[in-house]
Design an enzyme around this catalytic site. Structure first.
Site, PDB file in Angstrom:
ATOM      1  N   GLY A  15       0.625  -1.190   0.045  1.00  0.00           N
ATOM      2  CA  GLY A  15       0.061   0.116   0.067  1.00  0.00           C
ATOM      3  C   GLY A  15       0.800   1.249   0.032  1.00  0.00           C
ATOM      4  CG  ASN A  17       1.368   3.575  -5.811  1.00  0.00           C
ATOM      5  OD1 ASN A  17       1.682   4.323  -6.237  1.00  0.00           O
ATOM      6  ND2 ASN A  17       1.914   2.245  -5.945  1.00  0.00           N
ATOM      7  CB  ILE A  96      -7.552  -9.325 -14.455  1.00  0.00           C
ATOM      8  CG1 ILE A  96      -5.806  -9.478 -14.687  1.00  0.00           C
ATOM      9  CG2 ILE A  96      -7.852  -9.050 -15.678  1.00  0.00           C
ATOM     10  CD1 ILE A  96      -5.145 -10.102 -15.916  1.00  0.00           C
ATOM     11  CG  ASN A 111      -3.862  -0.321 -12.728  1.00  0.00           C
ATOM     12  OD1 ASN A 111      -3.534  -0.701 -11.553  1.00  0.00           O
ATOM     13  ND2 ASN A 111      -3.102  -1.129 -13.910  1.00  0.00           N
ATOM     14  CG  HIS A 113       1.440  -1.268 -15.621  1.00  0.00           C
ATOM     15  ND1 HIS A 113       1.197  -2.540 -14.843  1.00  0.00           N
ATOM     16  CD2 HIS A 113       2.717  -1.330 -16.330  1.00  0.00           C
ATOM     17  CE1 HIS A 113       2.105  -3.382 -15.652  1.00  0.00           C
ATOM     18  NE2 HIS A 113       2.952  -2.893 -16.344  1.00  0.00           N
ATOM     19  CD  GLU A 184       4.472   2.410  -9.057  1.00  0.00           C
ATOM     20  OE1 GLU A 184       3.482   2.144  -8.570  1.00  0.00           O
ATOM     21  OE2 GLU A 184       5.465   1.605  -9.244  1.00  0.00           O
TER      22      GLU A 184
HETATM   23  C1  GAR Z   1       3.456  -1.025  -7.547  1.00  0.00           C
HETATM   24  O1  GAR Z   1       4.482  -0.767  -8.117  1.00  0.00           O
HETATM   25  C2  GAR Z   1       2.092  -0.869  -8.460  1.00  0.00           C
HETATM   26  O2  GAR Z   1       2.496   0.015  -9.638  1.00  0.00           O
HETATM   27  C3  GAR Z   1       2.026  -2.531  -8.804  1.00  0.00           C
HETATM   28  O3  GAR Z   1       2.517  -3.162  -7.970  1.00  0.00           O
HETATM   29  C4  GAR Z   1       3.208  -2.334  -6.733  1.00  0.00           C
HETATM   30  C5  GAR Z   1       2.284  -2.271  -5.711  1.00  0.00           C
HETATM   31  O4  GAR Z   1       2.886  -1.477  -4.462  1.00  0.00           O
HETATM   32  N1  GAR Z   1       1.070  -2.800  -9.704  1.00  0.00           N
HETATM   33  C6  GAR Z   1       0.955  -3.523 -10.667  1.00  0.00           C
HETATM   34  O5  GAR Z   1       1.855  -4.144 -10.748  1.00  0.00           O
HETATM   35  C7  GAR Z   1      -0.517  -3.741 -11.374  1.00  0.00           C
HETATM   36  N2  GAR Z   1      -0.191  -4.300 -12.577  1.00  0.00           N
HETATM   37  P1  GAR Z   1       2.210  -0.776  -3.287  1.00  0.00           P
HETATM   38  O6  GAR Z   1       1.133  -1.829  -2.797  1.00  0.00           O
HETATM   39  O7  GAR Z   1       3.114  -0.482  -2.229  1.00  0.00           O
HETATM   40  O8  GAR Z   1       1.291   0.335  -3.795  1.00  0.00           O
END
Ligand code: GAR
Length: 203
Positions: A15, A17, A96, A111, A113, A184
């Site tokens: 989490g 993000n 998905i 989203n 990515h 991000e």
């Molecule tokens: C992040 O890097 C996000 O961009 C990626 O997973 C990580 C989650 O981190 N998402 C994907 O790959 C989706 N296709 P977080 O839980 O610390 O935010």
């Protein structure tokens, strides 16, 4: 004062993000939306603690306990609609979503990515796997993309992108961290604000 759009953040893991979104709302970078709900498809993930610390209601819909994706999505829709959610932010959400789900929330799901789409994206490209693929290809620049979510995995209209340098000796973990910090955690809150401002303007 302008009305704020009700935002739900969907998570599956650490989490960071989600934290960037929470901090951005506190700092006024997100001013047209308010994070009203956090939903995880897994119990016990750290993102749920982040929500609790921020005083945001957090719910778990355990996908593993559902008979099918259809049942999982039906529960998710029931929750999101009952809370009057206007924007869904996928922030490290590792499921998905079906066409019927994305159509139900057309232009209302975004989203993040961790690559420059259309590179290293689509089914099977998530989390560290994306950075492993970028490093094994040998790209010198990677980055992050925020996009609307439609029925094609990572295929919806792009909202923002930010490039990040790949450095000599990078591991997937180092590259992941740099992309999170430099891209991000910046473009996700900015995109959230942009889409929320359109929602409240057109309401
Ligand atoms: C992040 O890097 C996000 O961009 C990626 O997973 C990580 C989650 O981190 N998402 C994907 O790959 C989706 N296709 P977080 O839980 O610390 O935010």
């Amino acid at each position: 004062m302008l009305r704020r759009a009700k935002v739900a953040v969907l998570v599956s893991g650490g989490g960071t993000n989600l934290q960037a979104l929470i901090d951005a709302e506190r700092e006024g970078i997100i001013k047209s939306g308010s994070i009203s709900l956090v939903v995880s498809n897994k119990p016990g993930v750290f993102a749920l603690e982040r929500a609790e610390c921020a005083g945001i209601p957090a719910k778990v819909i355990n996908k593993k306990e559902c008979q099918s994706s259809l049942e999982f999505e039906a529960k998710l829709i029931e929750l999101l609609d009952s809370e009057g959610i206007e924007l869904i932010v996928l922030a490290g959400f590792m499921c998905i979503l079906s066409e019927s789900f994305t159509t139900h929330y057309k232009d209302r799901i975004i989203n993040v990515h961790p690559s420059l789409i259309p590179s290293f994206c689509g089914e099977g490209f998530y989390g560290l796997r994306v950075h492993e693929a970028a490093l094994s290809y040998g790209v010198k620049v990677s980055g992050a993309t925020v996009h609307f979510v439609n029925e094609i995995p990572d295929g919806g209209r792009i909202i923002m992108q930010k490039a990040v340098e790949v450095k000599e000796g990078d591991t997937p973990e180092l590259l992941q961290r740099r992309i999170m910090e430099e891209a991000e955690w910046k473009i996700l809150p900015m995109s959230c604000e942009l889409v929320c401002s359109e929602i409240v303007k057109n309401a």
